[in-house]
Design a protein around this motif. Sequence first.
Motif, PDB file in Angstrom:
ATOM      1  N   ILE A  30       0.859  -1.187   0.000  1.00 54.29           N
ATOM      2  CA  ILE A  30       0.000   0.000   0.000  1.00 54.29           C
ATOM      3  C   ILE A  30       0.893   1.234   0.000  1.00 54.29           C
ATOM      4  N   GLU A  31       0.797   2.000  -1.069  1.00 54.48           N
ATOM      5  CA  GLU A  31       1.615   3.208  -1.199  1.00 54.48           C
ATOM      6  C   GLU A  31       0.791   4.440  -0.852  1.00 54.48           C
ATOM      7  N   LEU A  32       1.305   5.227   0.087  1.00 55.07           N
ATOM      8  CA  LEU A  32       0.693   6.507   0.408  1.00 55.07           C
ATOM      9  C   LEU A  32       1.361   7.554  -0.470  1.00 55.07           C
ATOM     10  N   GLY A  33       0.590   8.118  -1.393  1.00 53.51           N
ATOM     11  CA  GLY A  33       1.142   9.049  -2.360  1.00 53.51           C
ATOM     12  C   GLY A  33       1.686  10.312  -1.712  1.00 53.51           C
ATOM     13  N   THR A  34       2.586  10.983  -2.419  1.00 45.87           N
ATOM     14  CA  THR A  34       3.193  12.217  -1.909  1.00 45.87           C
ATOM     15  C   THR A  34       2.139  13.259  -1.515  1.00 45.87           C
ATOM     16  N   ALA A  51      -4.009  -0.261  10.429  1.00 46.09           N
ATOM     17  CA  ALA A  51      -5.179  -0.908   9.825  1.00 46.09           C
ATOM     18  C   ALA A  51      -4.794  -2.151   9.030  1.00 46.09           C
ATOM     19  N   HIS A  52      -3.576  -2.147   8.481  1.00 48.46           N
ATOM     20  CA  HIS A  52      -3.136  -3.259   7.612  1.00 48.46           C
ATOM     21  C   HIS A  52      -1.729  -3.725   8.008  1.00 48.46           C
ATOM     22  N   PRO A  53      -1.596  -4.284   9.208  1.00 48.26           N
ATOM     23  CA  PRO A  53      -0.254  -4.666   9.687  1.00 48.26           C
ATOM     24  C   PRO A  53       0.421  -5.742   8.845  1.00 48.26           C
ATOM     25  N   ASP A  54      -0.380  -6.501   8.091  1.00 48.67           N
ATOM     26  CA  ASP A  54       0.183  -7.582   7.279  1.00 48.67           C
ATOM     27  C   ASP A  54       0.650  -7.107   5.898  1.00 48.67           C
ATOM     28  N   LYS A  55       0.415  -5.847   5.589  1.00 49.95           N
ATOM     29  CA  LYS A  55       0.819  -5.316   4.277  1.00 49.95           C
ATOM     30  C   LYS A  55       2.083  -4.469   4.412  1.00 49.95           C
ATOM     31  N   GLU A  56       2.850  -4.416   3.337  1.00 44.28           N
ATOM     32  CA  GLU A  56       3.982  -3.484   3.308  1.00 44.28           C
ATOM     33  C   GLU A  56       3.425  -2.091   3.030  1.00 44.28           C
ATOM     34  N   VAL A  57       3.794  -1.132   3.861  1.00 48.92           N
ATOM     35  CA  VAL A  57       3.338   0.247   3.682  1.00 48.92           C
ATOM     36  C   VAL A  57       4.497   1.073   3.116  1.00 48.92           C
ATOM     37  N   ALA A  77       7.313   6.239  11.742  1.00 49.53           N
ATOM     38  CA  ALA A  77       5.842   6.317  11.701  1.00 49.53           C
ATOM     39  C   ALA A  77       5.203   5.005  11.263  1.00 49.53           C
ATOM     40  N   GLY A  78       6.022   4.042  10.837  1.00 51.58           N
ATOM     41  CA  GLY A  78       5.477   2.732  10.485  1.00 51.58           C
ATOM     42  C   GLY A  78       5.679   2.292   9.050  1.00 51.58           C
ATOM     43  N   ALA A  79       6.360   3.115   8.237  1.00 53.61           N
ATOM     44  CA  ALA A  79       6.585   2.735   6.834  1.00 53.61           C
ATOM     45  C   ALA A  79       7.559   1.568   6.735  1.00 53.61           C
ATOM     46  N   HIS A 103      16.386   0.824  10.828  1.00 52.61           N
ATOM     47  CA  HIS A 103      15.052   0.294  11.146  1.00 52.61           C
ATOM     48  C   HIS A 103      14.807  -1.115  10.598  1.00 52.61           C
ATOM     49  N   GLY A 104      15.760  -1.629   9.813  1.00 52.50           N
ATOM     50  CA  GLY A 104      15.535  -2.917   9.162  1.00 52.50           C
ATOM     51  C   GLY A 104      14.487  -2.834   8.070  1.00 52.50           C
ATOM     52  N   LYS A 105      14.419  -1.676   7.406  1.00 53.50           N
ATOM     53  CA  LYS A 105      13.415  -1.433   6.366  1.00 53.50           C
ATOM     54  C   LYS A 105      14.115  -1.075   5.040  1.00 53.50           C
ATOM     55  N   LYS A 106      13.310  -0.788   4.011  1.00 56.37           N
ATOM     56  CA  LYS A 106      13.874  -0.652   2.664  1.00 56.37           C
ATOM     57  C   LYS A 106      13.639   0.728   2.045  1.00 56.37           C
TER      58      LYS A 106
END
Length: 209
Positions: A30-34, A51-57, A77-79, A103-106
């Motif tokens: 799920i991409e949150l646009g600019t 709301a969607h913990p199982d999805k990549e945000v 913030a959770g991205a 953060h171990g994120k991409k």
Amino acid sequence: MTKLQVAVDLLTTADALALTNKVAPYVDIIELGTPLIKSAGLSAISAIKAAHPDKEVFADLKTADAGFLEADLAFSAGADLVTVLGAAGDATIKGAVEAGQKHGKKVVADLIGVENRVERAREISKLGVAFVEIHAGLDEQAQPGYSIQTLLDDGKIAGVPFSVAGGVKVDTIAAVRDAGADVAVAGGAIYSAEDPAAAAKALKDALAK
């Protein structure tokens, strides 16, 4: 397997949640646009992730400077994924990557506005980004003679992990997969549809064929 990413180019967290609640079963990212992040703030990222913990945000910040600081804010913030502009300096991209490592994120480098996408994609891939996004923005797509094929060709030639954004529809998404894209990004094809859930399902089904 090519992942399906929905670009949420809406302007309020409430509208974004209403859309993602419908389409989440059929998308991977799920991409949150600019515009959404500029309008609603970083709290939109937290709300969608909750709301969607199982999805990549995916927070589409399109960071041009202060790479570590901006990426760190979005990751906090959770991205799961954050974009930095491919046109930004290498130091900015490296900073964002450092925040990702913390953060171990991409981090994804968005090649919107980059003239030589192939050359820059190869350079950036050495800086530690997860993949590059070969992206034709809404303004470029509106130009006469625009074709998604140019994006697919650049991705294939570059030979690095890539996603494609810019006119991904049910009749083009198989070509995106066949070009070897890691991620197909659909925006208007989903959020402008009369039935966004059905549109997302159709795209996911077309990817699986």
